[in-house]
Design an enzyme around this catalytic site. Structure first.
Site, PDB file in Angstrom:
ATOM      1  N   HIS A  44     -36.061   8.668  -5.643  1.00 47.58           N
ATOM      2  CA  HIS A  44     -35.768   8.225  -4.278  1.00 47.58           C
ATOM      3  C   HIS A  44     -34.262   8.304  -4.045  1.00 47.58           C
ATOM      4  O   HIS A  44     -33.499   8.565  -4.973  1.00 47.58           O
ATOM      5  CB  HIS A  44     -36.237   6.778  -4.075  1.00 47.58           C
ATOM      6  CG  HIS A  44     -35.406   5.810  -4.852  1.00 47.58           C
ATOM      7  ND1 HIS A  44     -35.589   5.605  -6.213  1.00 47.58           N
ATOM      8  CD2 HIS A  44     -34.352   5.036  -4.486  1.00 47.58           C
ATOM      9  CE1 HIS A  44     -34.686   4.729  -6.632  1.00 47.58           C
ATOM     10  NE2 HIS A  44     -33.921   4.369  -5.614  1.00 47.58           N
ATOM     11  N   HIS A 126     -27.307  10.281  -3.170  1.00 45.79           N
ATOM     12  CA  HIS A 126     -27.702  10.937  -4.410  1.00 45.79           C
ATOM     13  C   HIS A 126     -29.078  10.449  -4.853  1.00 45.79           C
ATOM     14  O   HIS A 126     -29.503   9.366  -4.478  1.00 45.79           O
ATOM     15  CB  HIS A 126     -26.691  10.662  -5.529  1.00 45.79           C
ATOM     16  CG  HIS A 126     -26.754   9.262  -6.025  1.00 45.79           C
ATOM     17  ND1 HIS A 126     -26.174   8.208  -5.360  1.00 45.79           N
ATOM     18  CD2 HIS A 126     -27.372   8.731  -7.104  1.00 45.79           C
ATOM     19  CE1 HIS A 126     -26.417   7.093  -6.012  1.00 45.79           C
ATOM     20  NE2 HIS A 126     -27.149   7.370  -7.073  1.00 45.79           N
TER      21      HIS A 126
END
Length: 176
Positions: A44, A126
Site C-alpha cells: 500500500h 512510496h
C-alpha cells in the site's frame, strides 16, 4: 511510542491498490527483494499514519473525513529507492502528482481539528517493497512502470500476529 491498549487500534490512511495493481507490485517485490519482501496483501501507500487510536478519536476522524473529496489521479511508479537506516527498499514515482500532496495536506488539515499531530518529516509517496533489506536499491528502473489509477482513500488497521503485521481495510472514501 507506547503499545496500544486493548481499546486502541493502530491505524493509518492509505492508497490501497486494486487486485491487478497489487499483483504487479508483488511481482516487482519478488523480483527485487526476494525473501525480505513485504507480504503481498500488505502492499500500500501510506498517506497519514494515525498510530494508536481509541474509539472516540476514531469516531472524530471518521466524522472529519465524511465528505472528503478524493481526487482522481494517476501515479506512475517508476523508480526504486532505499533508506539505509531502517533498511527499507521502496518503489516510488519520479514525478508525484501535485494532487497527491494536496490530498495529504487536506487530510492533515481535517485531522488536526480532531487533535491529530502530523509527522514532522515531509510526505514522500512510496510503497515499501522490503524491510531489513541489505541494499542498495536496484539502479535500473522497473522494466514496466506500474500505472496506478488512484480514486479512493482507505482507513486501515494494522494487527500484529506471530507471522508479522496484517492489514485490514476498515472503510474507504471514494473519489468524486
Amino acid at each position: 511510542m507506547c503499545a496500544p491498549t486493548e481499546d486502541e487500534r493502530r491505524l493509518f490512511l492509505a492508497l490501497w491498490p486494486s487486485d491487478a495493481e497489487r499483483r504487479q507490485l508483488a511481482e516487482l517485490a519478488a523480483a527485487v527483494a526476494g525473501r525480505r519482501r513485504v507480504r503481498d496483501a500488505n502492499l500500500h501507500l501510506t498517506l497519514v499514519f494515525l498510530g494508536a487510536t481509541n474509539a472516540a478519536r476514531l469516531a472524530a476522524y471518521e466524522a472529519a473525513l465524511t465528505d472528503l473529496a478524493v481526487p482522481s489521479l494517476e501515479l506512475i511508479l517508476d523508480r526504486y529507492g532505499y533508506w539505509p537506516r531502517p533498511r527499507i527498499l521502496w518503489l516510488g514515482s519520479s514525478h508525484t502528482p501535485p494532487e497527491l500532496y494536496e490530498l495529504v495536506a487536506e487530510l492533515h488539515r481535517r485531522l488536526r481539528g480532531c487533535g491529530f499531530t502530523p509527522e514532522r518529516r515531509a510526505f514522500q509517496a512510496h510503497i515499501t517493497l522490503a524491510r531489513k533489506f541489505s541494499g542498495p536499491a536496484p539502479t535500473q528502473p522497473p522494466v514496466a512502470p506500474i500505472r496506478w489509477r488512484v480514486n479512493e482513500v482507505a482507513l486501515v488497521e494494522s494487527q500484529s500476529s506471530p507471522e508479522g503485521s496484517r492489514y485490514r481495510v476498515l472503510c474507504r472514501w471514494p473519489g468524486g
